[in-house]
Design a protein around this motif. Structure first.
Motif, mmCIF file in Angstrom:
data_model
loop_
_atom_site.group_PDB
_atom_site.id
_atom_site.type_symbol
_atom_site.label_atom_id
_atom_site.label_comp_id
_atom_site.label_asym_id
_atom_site.label_seq_id
_atom_site.Cartn_x
_atom_site.Cartn_y
_atom_site.Cartn_z
ATOM 1 N N LEU A 26 -14.610 2.966 -1.781
ATOM 2 C CA LEU A 26 -14.230 2.098 -2.290
ATOM 3 C C LEU A 26 -12.827 1.928 -2.024
ATOM 4 O O LEU A 26 -12.040 2.660 -3.586
ATOM 5 N N TYR A 27 -12.738 1.405 -1.177
ATOM 6 C CA TYR A 27 -11.386 0.862 -1.362
ATOM 7 C C TYR A 27 -11.181 -0.487 -2.073
ATOM 8 O O TYR A 27 -10.811 -1.331 -0.930
ATOM 9 N N PHE A 28 -10.765 -0.431 -2.879
ATOM 10 C CA PHE A 28 -10.253 -1.829 -3.844
ATOM 11 C C PHE A 28 -9.378 -3.210 -3.502
ATOM 12 O O PHE A 28 -8.758 -3.877 -4.039
ATOM 13 N N GLY A 29 -8.594 -1.890 -2.643
ATOM 14 C CA GLY A 29 -6.927 -1.378 -2.238
ATOM 15 C C GLY A 29 -5.832 -0.699 -3.060
ATOM 16 O O GLY A 29 -5.550 -0.951 -4.600
ATOM 17 N N THR A 30 -5.222 -0.438 -2.131
ATOM 18 C CA THR A 30 -4.461 0.776 -2.201
ATOM 19 C C THR A 30 -3.325 0.679 -1.334
ATOM 20 O O THR A 30 -3.683 -0.530 -0.115
ATOM 21 N N PRO A 31 -1.784 0.535 -1.749
ATOM 22 C CA PRO A 31 -0.808 0.760 -0.615
ATOM 23 C C PRO A 31 -1.604 1.354 0.536
ATOM 24 O O PRO A 31 -1.932 3.018 -0.310
ATOM 25 N N VAL A 32 -0.685 1.204 1.877
ATOM 26 C CA VAL A 32 -1.236 1.991 2.808
ATOM 27 C C VAL A 32 0.431 2.485 3.093
ATOM 28 O O VAL A 32 0.954 2.197 2.448
ATOM 29 N N VAL A 33 0.513 4.362 3.108
ATOM 30 C CA VAL A 33 1.293 5.031 3.510
ATOM 31 C C VAL A 33 1.276 5.874 4.881
ATOM 32 O O VAL A 33 0.332 5.894 4.917
ATOM 33 N N SER A 50 -4.601 5.844 3.500
ATOM 34 C CA SER A 50 -5.092 3.966 2.263
ATOM 35 C C SER A 50 -5.436 5.057 0.893
ATOM 36 O O SER A 50 -5.888 4.473 0.605
ATOM 37 N N SER A 51 -5.357 6.375 0.742
ATOM 38 C CA SER A 51 -5.580 6.871 -0.060
ATOM 39 C C SER A 51 -3.994 7.353 -0.955
ATOM 40 O O SER A 51 -4.203 9.043 -0.578
ATOM 41 N N ALA A 52 -3.849 6.885 -1.692
ATOM 42 C CA ALA A 52 -2.744 6.994 -2.471
ATOM 43 C C ALA A 52 -2.350 7.166 -3.673
ATOM 44 O O ALA A 52 -2.783 5.669 -3.494
ATOM 45 N N PHE A 53 -1.599 7.423 -4.607
ATOM 46 C CA PHE A 53 -1.492 6.832 -6.055
ATOM 47 C C PHE A 53 0.077 7.807 -6.894
ATOM 48 O O PHE A 53 -0.465 8.664 -6.268
ATOM 49 N N TRP A 54 0.431 6.614 -7.735
ATOM 50 C CA TRP A 54 1.087 7.749 -8.776
ATOM 51 C C TRP A 54 1.343 7.532 -9.562
ATOM 52 O O TRP A 54 0.623 6.923 -10.079
ATOM 53 N N LEU A 55 1.561 8.910 -10.568
ATOM 54 C CA LEU A 55 1.019 8.799 -11.513
ATOM 55 C C LEU A 55 3.106 9.850 -12.225
ATOM 56 O O LEU A 55 2.610 10.852 -11.303
ATOM 57 N N GLY A 56 3.800 8.905 -12.514
ATOM 58 C CA GLY A 56 5.303 9.402 -12.886
ATOM 59 C C GLY A 56 5.998 9.735 -11.878
ATOM 60 O O GLY A 56 6.066 9.070 -10.837
ATOM 61 N N PRO A 156 -11.618 23.465 1.530
ATOM 62 C CA PRO A 156 -12.184 23.163 2.345
ATOM 63 C C PRO A 156 -13.215 24.097 2.294
ATOM 64 O O PRO A 156 -13.907 25.248 1.718
ATOM 65 N N GLY A 157 -14.756 23.216 2.921
ATOM 66 C CA GLY A 157 -16.258 22.941 2.705
ATOM 67 C C GLY A 157 -16.873 23.553 1.128
ATOM 68 O O GLY A 157 -17.867 23.548 0.330
ATOM 69 N N SER A 158 -16.089 22.353 0.061
ATOM 70 C CA SER A 158 -16.231 22.424 -1.496
ATOM 71 C C SER A 158 -16.633 20.632 -1.538
ATOM 72 O O SER A 158 -16.440 20.166 -0.654
ATOM 73 N N ASP A 159 -17.354 20.831 -2.911
ATOM 74 C CA ASP A 159 -17.795 19.729 -2.310
ATOM 75 C C ASP A 159 -16.864 18.119 -2.603
ATOM 76 O O ASP A 159 -17.249 17.131 -3.167
ATOM 77 N N GLY A 160 -15.512 18.423 -3.473
ATOM 78 C CA GLY A 160 -15.035 17.488 -3.888
ATOM 79 C C GLY A 160 -13.779 17.254 -3.218
ATOM 80 O O GLY A 160 -13.977 17.609 -2.370
ATOM 81 N N ALA A 161 -13.879 15.611 -3.748
ATOM 82 C CA ALA A 161 -13.165 15.520 -3.143
ATOM 83 C C ALA A 161 -11.390 16.095 -2.994
ATOM 84 O O ALA A 161 -10.678 16.433 -3.639
ATOM 85 N N PRO A 162 -10.781 15.315 -0.849
ATOM 86 C CA PRO A 162 -9.798 16.668 -0.933
ATOM 87 C C PRO A 162 -8.763 15.759 -0.911
ATOM 88 O O PRO A 162 -7.811 14.914 -0.396
ATOM 89 N N VAL A 163 -8.459 16.068 -2.303
ATOM 90 C CA VAL A 163 -7.341 15.316 -3.093
ATOM 91 C C VAL A 163 -5.970 16.743 -3.308
ATOM 92 O O VAL A 163 -5.922 17.804 -3.724
ATOM 93 N N THR A 164 -4.911 15.933 -2.600
ATOM 94 C CA THR A 164 -3.151 16.360 -2.566
ATOM 95 C C THR A 164 -2.626 16.382 -3.789
ATOM 96 O O THR A 164 -2.365 15.288 -3.938
ATOM 97 N N GLU A 165 -2.123 16.608 -4.436
ATOM 98 C CA GLU A 165 -0.358 16.234 -5.294
ATOM 99 C C GLU A 165 0.377 16.912 -5.063
ATOM 100 O O GLU A 165 1.118 18.301 -5.282
ATOM 101 N N LEU A 166 1.653 16.141 -5.283
ATOM 102 C CA LEU A 166 2.890 16.802 -4.697
ATOM 103 C C LEU A 166 3.941 15.726 -5.841
ATOM 104 O O LEU A 166 4.069 15.175 -6.301
ATOM 105 N N ARG A 167 5.170 16.633 -5.897
ATOM 106 C CA ARG A 167 6.241 15.744 -6.387
ATOM 107 C C ARG A 167 7.594 15.377 -5.943
ATOM 108 O O ARG A 167 7.634 15.875 -5.037
ATOM 109 N N VAL A 168 7.355 13.779 -6.497
ATOM 110 C CA VAL A 168 8.594 13.635 -5.216
ATOM 111 C C VAL A 168 10.007 13.528 -5.782
ATOM 112 O O VAL A 168 9.761 14.026 -7.254
#
Length: 223
Positions: A26-33, A50-56, A156-168
């Protein structure tokens, strides 16, 4: 008698133009990092995402559990998230289908990935030390964000999407992208990100309309 329009009055007939589909991605259009991290031996890894976005001030990455980047993030908790411009597609393509992991996962081998130890050399980019994190900045990318891990939202091993949250924690920008006289404002008419849409690379078109949301000064969002 004159008809009156009520809240229940349909404005148009039901739209039947949609069909049901089941895309694999479902890559409808995101910035490449490009995510720079430090390997255990002290060398640098650099990987396109290609899976990256920002909140605050938070950056969210989709880093697969078996990737070198994910392992480095787990170990160091630090990264530089660099944004190439739309005229740097060749840089991204040089890094595509490469991995910093000397023992690539089976699914990556099946998809044609190969191990490359020096990703910066492969990309043709120059390493510049960051100021607050232990990961190098690619000097040629117009924007680079120093970031620290806040949370891993799947294991690792979970069914969830591998999402990492970072603070800029620090933002580096080539000066020509800034609005004249506004050192904390990036000019959206000058910034041209590289966009991935369904595995293909695109650039932005010129501005199509003025946004009503832009009537709010950016400083109103500062925390």
């Amino acid at each position: 008698m004159t008809d009156t329009l009520t809240d229940q009055t349909p404005l148009t007939a039901p739209d039947t133009r949609h069909v049901v589909t089941n895309p694999a991605i479902l890559y409808f259009g995101t910035p490449v990092v490009l995510v720079s991290t430090r390997n255990a031996d002290g060398t640098a890894n650099l990987a396109p995402f290609s899976s990256a976005f920002w909140l605050g001030d938070r950056a969210v990455l989709g880093a697969s559990h078996g990737s070198q980047t994910y392992g480095n993030l787990r170990r160091t908790g630090q990264a530089v998230i660099a944004l190439p411009s739309s005229d740097q597609a060749d840089v991204v393509n040089r890094l595509a289908l490469t991995t910093g992991n000397p023992s690539p996962a089976a699914y990556k081998l099946a998809r044609g990935y190969a191990h490359v130890a020096d990703k910066f050399a492969r990309a043709g980019l120059t390493q510049v030390p960051a100021e607050l994190v232990d990961a190098p900045i690619p000097a040629e990318t117009p924007i680079a964000l120093e970031a620290e891990v806040v949370a891993f939202h799947s294991e690792p091993g979970s069914d969830g999407a591998p999402v990492t949250e970072l603070r800029v924690v620090r933002v580096h920008v080539h000066p020509e992208l800034l609005l004249p006289g506004r050192p904390n404002r990036i000019d959206p008419d000058r910034w041209r990100p590289l966009i991935m849409s369904f595995q293909q690379l695109y650039g932005l078109t010129p501005r199509v309309a003025s946004s009503r949301l832009a009537s709010i000064d950016e400083e109103a969002y500062r925390r």
